[in-house]
Design a protein around this motif. Structure first.
Motif, PDB file in Angstrom:
ATOM      1  N   SER A  85       1.047  -1.243  -0.057  1.00 10.46           N
ATOM      2  CA  SER A  85      -0.103   0.036  -0.020  1.00 10.46           C
ATOM      3  C   SER A  85       0.903   1.172   0.156  1.00 10.46           C
ATOM      4  CB  SER A  85      -0.995   0.008   1.149  1.00 10.46           C
ATOM      5  OG  SER A  85      -0.203  -0.115   2.482  1.00 10.46           O
ATOM      6  N   ARG A  86       0.266   2.439  -0.275  1.00 10.59           N
ATOM      7  CA  ARG A  86       1.114   3.612  -0.189  1.00 10.59           C
ATOM      8  C   ARG A  86       1.887   3.685  -1.485  1.00 10.59           C
ATOM      9  NH1 ARG A  86      -2.268   6.174   0.088  1.00 10.59           N
ATOM     10  NH2 ARG A  86      -1.033   8.341   0.436  1.00 10.59           N
ATOM     11  N   PRO A  87       1.621   3.606  -2.643  1.00  7.11           N
ATOM     12  CA  PRO A  87       2.527   3.551  -3.645  1.00  7.11           C
ATOM     13  C   PRO A  87       2.886   4.827  -3.877  1.00  7.11           C
ATOM     14  CG  PRO A  87       0.379   3.610  -4.562  1.00  7.11           C
ATOM     15  CD  PRO A  87       0.229   3.313  -3.061  1.00  7.11           C
ATOM     16  N   LYS A  88       4.135   4.939  -4.519  1.00  8.95           N
ATOM     17  CA  LYS A  88       4.893   6.400  -4.761  1.00  8.95           C
ATOM     18  C   LYS A  88       5.049   6.225  -6.274  1.00  8.95           C
ATOM     19  CE  LYS A  88       5.135   8.013  -0.790  1.00  8.95           C
ATOM     20  NZ  LYS A  88       4.545   6.794   0.198  1.00  8.95           N
ATOM     21  N   ILE A  89       6.143   5.546  -6.904  1.00 16.22           N
ATOM     22  CA  ILE A  89       6.596   5.699  -8.239  1.00 16.22           C
ATOM     23  C   ILE A  89       6.382   4.423  -9.060  1.00 16.22           C
ATOM     24  CG2 ILE A  89       8.646   6.104  -9.737  1.00 16.22           C
ATOM     25  CD1 ILE A  89       9.464   7.989  -7.359  1.00 16.22           C
ATOM     26  N   ASP A  90       7.240   3.331  -8.535  1.00 12.67           N
ATOM     27  CA  ASP A  90       7.246   2.086  -9.193  1.00 12.67           C
ATOM     28  C   ASP A  90       5.737   1.334  -9.055  1.00 12.67           C
ATOM     29  OD1 ASP A  90       8.738   0.386 -10.970  1.00 12.67           O
ATOM     30  OD2 ASP A  90      10.005  -0.517  -9.285  1.00 12.67           O
ATOM     31  N   ARG A  91       5.320   1.517  -8.058  1.00 19.45           N
ATOM     32  CA  ARG A  91       3.928   0.938  -7.761  1.00 19.45           C
ATOM     33  C   ARG A  91       2.634   1.439  -8.472  1.00 19.45           C
ATOM     34  NH1 ARG A  91       4.019   0.747  -1.801  1.00 19.45           N
ATOM     35  NH2 ARG A  91       5.659   2.222  -2.176  1.00 19.45           N
ATOM     36  N   ILE A  92       3.108   2.612  -8.963  1.00 18.65           N
ATOM     37  CA  ILE A  92       2.137   3.207 -10.012  1.00 18.65           C
ATOM     38  C   ILE A  92       2.567   3.096 -11.607  1.00 18.65           C
ATOM     39  CG2 ILE A  92       1.075   5.425 -10.668  1.00 18.65           C
ATOM     40  CD1 ILE A  92       0.103   4.667  -7.954  1.00 18.65           C
ATOM     41  N   ALA A  93       3.809   3.148 -11.653  1.00 17.15           N
ATOM     42  CA  ALA A  93       4.227   2.950 -13.165  1.00 17.15           C
ATOM     43  C   ALA A  93       4.081   1.648 -13.640  1.00 17.15           C
ATOM     44  CB  ALA A  93       5.777   3.371 -13.301  1.00 17.15           C
ATOM     45  N   CYS A  94       4.231   0.634 -12.788  1.00 20.49           N
ATOM     46  CA  CYS A  94       3.998  -0.747 -13.403  1.00 20.49           C
ATOM     47  C   CYS A  94       2.584  -0.907 -13.493  1.00 20.49           C
ATOM     48  CB  CYS A  94       4.556  -1.857 -12.025  1.00 20.49           C
ATOM     49  SG  CYS A  94       6.183  -1.710 -12.060  1.00 20.49           S
ATOM     50  N   PRO A  95       1.447  -0.590 -12.619  1.00 20.70           N
ATOM     51  CA  PRO A  95       0.133  -0.747 -12.946  1.00 20.70           C
ATOM     52  C   PRO A  95      -0.108  -0.115 -14.374  1.00 20.70           C
ATOM     53  CG  PRO A  95       0.218  -0.454 -10.771  1.00 20.70           C
ATOM     54  CD  PRO A  95       1.698  -0.172 -11.207  1.00 20.70           C
TER      55      PRO A  95
ATOM     56  N   LEU B 283      11.297   6.464 -20.772  1.00 17.39           N
ATOM     57  CA  LEU B 283      10.217   6.616 -19.717  1.00 17.39           C
ATOM     58  C   LEU B 283      11.035   5.612 -18.684  1.00 17.39           C
ATOM     59  CD1 LEU B 283       7.857   7.775 -18.342  1.00 17.39           C
ATOM     60  CD2 LEU B 283       6.326   5.697 -19.389  1.00 17.39           C
ATOM     61  N   ALA B 284      11.443   4.651 -18.978  1.00 16.83           N
ATOM     62  CA  ALA B 284      12.039   3.621 -17.778  1.00 16.83           C
ATOM     63  C   ALA B 284      12.929   4.028 -17.084  1.00 16.83           C
ATOM     64  CB  ALA B 284      12.654   2.340 -18.537  1.00 16.83           C
ATOM     65  N   THR B 285      14.155   4.955 -18.159  1.00 12.01           N
ATOM     66  CA  THR B 285      14.987   5.880 -17.253  1.00 12.01           C
ATOM     67  C   THR B 285      14.537   6.799 -16.324  1.00 12.01           C
ATOM     68  OG1 THR B 285      16.528   5.370 -19.311  1.00 12.01           O
ATOM     69  CG2 THR B 285      17.082   7.013 -17.850  1.00 12.01           C
ATOM     70  N   ILE B 286      13.635   7.482 -16.634  1.00 13.82           N
ATOM     71  CA  ILE B 286      13.021   8.608 -15.711  1.00 13.82           C
ATOM     72  C   ILE B 286      12.492   7.784 -14.486  1.00 13.82           C
ATOM     73  CG2 ILE B 286      11.334  10.401 -15.498  1.00 13.82           C
ATOM     74  CD1 ILE B 286      11.462  10.595 -18.792  1.00 13.82           C
ATOM     75  N   VAL B 287      11.731   6.839 -14.667  1.00 14.82           N
ATOM     76  CA  VAL B 287      11.032   6.147 -13.550  1.00 14.82           C
ATOM     77  C   VAL B 287      12.254   5.547 -12.669  1.00 14.82           C
ATOM     78  CG1 VAL B 287       9.783   3.926 -12.928  1.00 14.82           C
ATOM     79  CG2 VAL B 287       8.936   5.412 -14.779  1.00 14.82           C
ATOM     80  N   ARG B 288      13.162   5.022 -13.235  1.00 18.16           N
ATOM     81  CA  ARG B 288      14.301   4.322 -12.386  1.00 18.16           C
ATOM     82  C   ARG B 288      14.980   5.384 -11.570  1.00 18.16           C
ATOM     83  NH1 ARG B 288      18.417   3.106 -16.071  1.00 18.16           N
ATOM     84  NH2 ARG B 288      16.585   1.741 -17.166  1.00 18.16           N
ATOM     85  N   GLY B 289      15.296   6.629 -12.262  1.00 23.12           N
ATOM     86  CA  GLY B 289      15.967   7.589 -11.692  1.00 23.12           C
ATOM     87  C   GLY B 289      15.234   8.145 -10.332  1.00 23.12           C
TER      88      GLY B 289
ATOM     89  N   VAL C  36      13.663  13.375 -14.296  1.00 20.06           N
ATOM     90  CA  VAL C  36      13.569  12.598 -12.884  1.00 20.06           C
ATOM     91  C   VAL C  36      13.116  13.561 -12.041  1.00 20.06           C
ATOM     92  CG1 VAL C  36      14.674  11.661 -10.998  1.00 20.06           C
ATOM     93  CG2 VAL C  36      15.217  10.840 -13.508  1.00 20.06           C
ATOM     94  N   ALA C  37      13.353  14.553 -11.359  1.00 24.99           N
ATOM     95  CA  ALA C  37      12.970  15.524 -10.463  1.00 24.99           C
ATOM     96  C   ALA C  37      11.452  15.665 -10.754  1.00 24.99           C
ATOM     97  CB  ALA C  37      13.802  16.701 -10.560  1.00 24.99           C
ATOM     98  N   GLY C  38      11.093  16.073 -11.948  1.00 25.48           N
ATOM     99  CA  GLY C  38       9.701  16.268 -12.130  1.00 25.48           C
ATOM    100  C   GLY C  38       8.685  15.277 -11.960  1.00 25.48           C
ATOM    101  N   LEU C  39       9.321  14.092 -12.301  1.00 27.03           N
ATOM    102  CA  LEU C  39       8.336  12.802 -11.950  1.00 27.03           C
ATOM    103  C   LEU C  39       8.385  12.667 -10.455  1.00 27.03           C
ATOM    104  CD1 LEU C  39       6.634  10.491 -12.856  1.00 27.03           C
ATOM    105  CD2 LEU C  39       8.782   9.088 -13.275  1.00 27.03           C
ATOM    106  N   LEU C  40       9.448  12.826  -9.803  1.00 25.26           N
ATOM    107  CA  LEU C  40       9.448  12.512  -8.262  1.00 25.26           C
ATOM    108  C   LEU C  40       8.555  13.434  -7.749  1.00 25.26           C
ATOM    109  CD1 LEU C  40      10.697  11.313  -5.868  1.00 25.26           C
ATOM    110  CD2 LEU C  40      12.515  12.822  -5.961  1.00 25.26           C
ATOM    111  N   ALA C  41       8.808  14.833  -8.162  1.00 19.78           N
ATOM    112  CA  ALA C  41       7.882  15.748  -7.383  1.00 19.78           C
ATOM    113  C   ALA C  41       6.254  15.563  -7.527  1.00 19.78           C
ATOM    114  CB  ALA C  41       8.195  17.093  -7.865  1.00 19.78           C
ATOM    115  N   ALA C  42       6.058  15.127  -8.687  1.00 14.92           N
ATOM    116  CA  ALA C  42       4.639  14.852  -9.160  1.00 14.92           C
ATOM    117  C   ALA C  42       4.185  13.616  -8.436  1.00 14.92           C
ATOM    118  CB  ALA C  42       4.478  14.851 -10.617  1.00 14.92           C
ATOM    119  N   SER C  43       4.952  12.616  -8.275  1.00 19.42           N
ATOM    120  CA  SER C  43       4.600  11.566  -7.743  1.00 19.42           C
ATOM    121  C   SER C  43       4.177  11.548  -6.010  1.00 19.42           C
ATOM    122  CB  SER C  43       5.655  10.069  -7.891  1.00 19.42           C
ATOM    123  OG  SER C  43       5.710  10.070  -9.238  1.00 19.42           O
ATOM    124  N   LEU C  44       5.377  12.197  -5.433  1.00 17.76           N
ATOM    125  CA  LEU C  44       5.149  12.721  -4.237  1.00 17.76           C
ATOM    126  C   LEU C  44       3.990  13.319  -3.633  1.00 17.76           C
ATOM    127  CD1 LEU C  44       8.956  13.019  -3.117  1.00 17.76           C
ATOM    128  CD2 LEU C  44       7.443  11.080  -2.952  1.00 17.76           C
ATOM    129  N   GLY C  45       3.574  14.466  -4.727  1.00 18.31           N
ATOM    130  CA  GLY C  45       2.626  15.212  -4.722  1.00 18.31           C
ATOM    131  C   GLY C  45       1.123  14.483  -4.705  1.00 18.31           C
TER     132      GLY C  45
END
Length: 271
Positions: A125-135, A201-207, A219-228
């Motif tokens: 539970s409480r997904p952030k990045i990989d657990r949203i990207a994979c679905p 996209l995988a490179t961005i997700v991995r980062g 990478v920073a943009g995806l991280l910020a949006a995911s945490l938001g």
């Protein structure tokens, strides 16, 4: 040049991976399927003989795939149109798709489907990045009707056993990190989906998932949006729904817009 009843492999390839992708129905005979047990991404197998029984479950415009794009797919598509559903045939069938160079998903990599024909997956539970990207990847390229269960980390394996769900993105399971690769990387590789846009996209997700902002400027943009997003939603499924749109946007940028820039020129009036 396909007829108005057909769709070309190139056009279908542009639709796969997007929210407007059609329902793709593989009606190859068991004999034909046994010779190449791969699937056009996002497709589900159905028996052509039973079209009258399952046609009512088709939720949107359909593309029908048989071995060579002739009698079986045209017959099924005609039956679907008779029930009021839009239906086209993949030009050249599965043979035409592979000749075109389209990605093909090995059916043996797919988990068993539930009685409704859906693959079922379970993760923390409480997904952030990989657990949203994979679905997102699974729903856009593997199984549009896939079910995702989010449970406490300690219960993932047991829930998987009791409810027939495939665990992912936890330790000591097949669908997880390997070396420097995250689960999203692994799924692209194992499902035979490698392409330039998905690799980007995988490179961005991995980062973003492994704290490597040096891998790509995005990478920073995806991280910020995911945490938001993780702070906007208490419900994991609501977060997943919102994350689908986020990854749709990142994928389309990776596929179509990496060379585009945006500027607001401060031009003088009249110029």
């Amino acid at each position: 040049m396909p007829s108005f009843l057909e769709i070309s492999p190139d056009k279908l390839n542009r639709l796969i991976g997007t929210p407007s992708a059609p329902v793709i129905i593989d009606v190859r005979t068991d004999e034909d399927f046994s010779r190449d047990q791969r699937l056009v991404p996002g497709s589900i197998r159905r028996r052509y003989e039973d079209v009258a029984a399952w046609s009512g479950t088709v939720a949107g415009p359909a593309v029908v795939v048989c071995q060579a794009g002739r009698k079986l797919s045209h017959g099924v598509a005609a039956n679907l149109r008779h029930t009021g559903r839009a239906a086209e045939v993949l030009e050249g069938g599965f043979e035409g798709w592979t000749s075109f160079g389209g990605a093909a998903v090995p059916s043996e990599k797919l988990p068993p489907r539930d009685p409704q024909g859906r693959t079922v997956w379970v993760t923390r539970s409480r997904p952030k990045i990989d657990r949203i990207a994979c679905p997102w990847l699974i729903r856009r390229f593997v199984d549009p009707s896939a079910v995702f269960l989010f449970v406490p980390a300690a219960d993932v394996s047991l829930v998987g056993e009791r409810f027939g769900a495939m665990p992912f993105d936890i330790e000591e399971v097949f669908w997880s990190h390997r070396g420097e690769l995250c689960t999203f990387d692994l799924m692209i590789e194992e499902f035979g989906l490698a392409s330039e846009p998905l690799s980007r996209l995988a490179t961005i997700v991995r980062g973003a998932d492994t704290a490597r902002p040096d891998l790509a400027p995005e990478v920073a943009g995806l991280l910020a949006a995911s945490l938001g997003l993780s702070r906007m939603f208490n419900d994991d499924l609501q977060q997943l729904d919102a994350g689908m749109l986020l990854y749709d946007a990142f994928y389309r940028w990776c596929r179509d817009a990496t060379g585009e820039t945006h500027n607001w020129p401060n031009q003088k009036r009249g110029q």
